[in-house]
Design an enzyme around this catalytic site. Structure first.
Site, PDB file in Angstrom:
ATOM      1  N   ASP A  26       0.888  -1.170   0.000  1.00 45.87           N
ATOM      2  CA  ASP A  26       0.000   0.000   0.000  1.00 45.87           C
ATOM      3  C   ASP A  26       0.925   1.218   0.000  1.00 45.87           C
ATOM      4  O   ASP A  26       2.124   1.110   0.286  1.00 45.87           O
ATOM      5  CB  ASP A  26      -0.866  -0.068   1.264  1.00 45.87           C
ATOM      6  CG  ASP A  26      -1.553   1.243   1.582  1.00 45.87           C
ATOM      7  OD1 ASP A  26      -2.284   1.734   0.702  1.00 45.87           O
ATOM      8  OD2 ASP A  26      -1.337   1.779   2.674  1.00 45.87           O
ATOM      9  N   ASP A  28      -0.220   5.177   0.845  1.00 46.27           N
ATOM     10  CA  ASP A  28      -0.490   6.209   1.862  1.00 46.27           C
ATOM     11  C   ASP A  28      -0.621   5.614   3.261  1.00 46.27           C
ATOM     12  O   ASP A  28      -1.444   4.744   3.481  1.00 46.27           O
ATOM     13  CB  ASP A  28      -1.760   6.979   1.487  1.00 46.27           C
ATOM     14  CG  ASP A  28      -1.568   7.786   0.208  1.00 46.27           C
ATOM     15  OD1 ASP A  28      -2.320   7.581  -0.753  1.00 46.27           O
ATOM     16  OD2 ASP A  28      -0.626   8.592   0.164  1.00 46.27           O
TER      17      ASP A  28
END
Ligand code: XBP
Ligand code: MG
Length: 238
Positions: A26, A28
């Site tokens: 991932d 953010d």
């Protein structure tokens, strides 16, 4: 008799990482604590667009349940119960201003990679593991962050880079993870997803990918029961 620690705490994170054929990251909150800059960029866009909206951290934490910047702004406007809804063109214009401001903030160098991330990426590459990205944000935002942190040739080290606009449904739908698996041509069980939020955990779990959580600023208190491991950060995994 000592109470049994939750299974996720007992997991050996280093073993989970080492065994994987690919690490799917991932962006953010996981690679860097970017959501505070996204929040500031949204507020900049609201001022530039003449809106009297301002998202403080408490409001933003709640709005982060909605993945996707455009979807987040639409959800906020709906909550205001102000008719008529913002036209798509306005949402798109706001998001362009916001994304440009986000890139400017990232380029100041004020948002480094989180502890352990650079070492883990380098160690995984040295071990011959494959790297991928599965994120809700845009390709432009990924490039701004990783060009700043890893240099302009950062993408050469990733076999798959899947962003929010590459799929029909954003997290917690599994779409970005299913697309990453398809591009990697790997089975879910041969990979590990590295995430920071409940929406990310749900998305990867729906794709049957084991998940390692690294707690982040806005999602510290999320429910990570279904994760294989829950860590404060990725230090020491490289
Ligand atoms: C987090 C998100 C994104 C960002 C804002 O993505 O939900 O929407 O908050 O970026 P990740 P955009 O899956 O990497 O945690 O405004 O480009 O959506
Ligand atoms: Mg995240």
């Amino acid at each position: 008799m000592q109470a049994e620690a939750p299974a996720a705490v007992l997991c050996d994170a280093a073993e989970l990482i080492r065994r994987a054929a690919a690490l799917i990251f991932d962006v953010d909150g996981t690679l860097a604590e970017t959501e505070e800059l996204h929040r500031q960029a949204f507020n900049h866009a609201f001022v530039r667009h003449g809106l009297d909206w301002e998202w403080d951290r408490a409001v933003y934490r709640d709005l982060l349940r909605v993945t996707g910047g455009k979807e987040r702004m639409r959800a906020f406007h709906t909550r205001l119960r102000v008719a008529p809804p913002l036209p798509d063109a306005d949402i798109a214009a706001l998001h362009r201003i916001k994304s440009a401001r986000y890139a400017e903030l990232i380029e100041t160098g004020c948002c480094p990679l989180r502890p352990g991330v650079a070492d883990l990426l380098a160690a995984a590459k040295a071990r011959g593991q494959r790297l991928a990205i599965a994120t809700t944000t845009s390709h432009g935002n990924i490039d701004a962050l990783l060009s700043q942190a890893l240099g302009t040739r950062w993408a050469a080290d990733f076999d798959a880079i899947v962003a929010g606009d590459d799929v029909r449904h954003k997290k917690p739908a599994p779409d970005v993870y299913l697309e990453a698996l398809a591009r990697l041509k790997l089975e879910a069980s041969d990979c590990v997803a590295i995430e920071d939020s409940a929406n990310g955990l749900i998305a990867a779990s729906r794709a049957d990918i084991p998940v390692l959580i690294t707690r982040s600023m806005f999602f510290r208190d999320d429910d990570f029961t279904d994760a294989r491991c829950v860590l404060e950060d990725l230090s020491g995994l490289g």
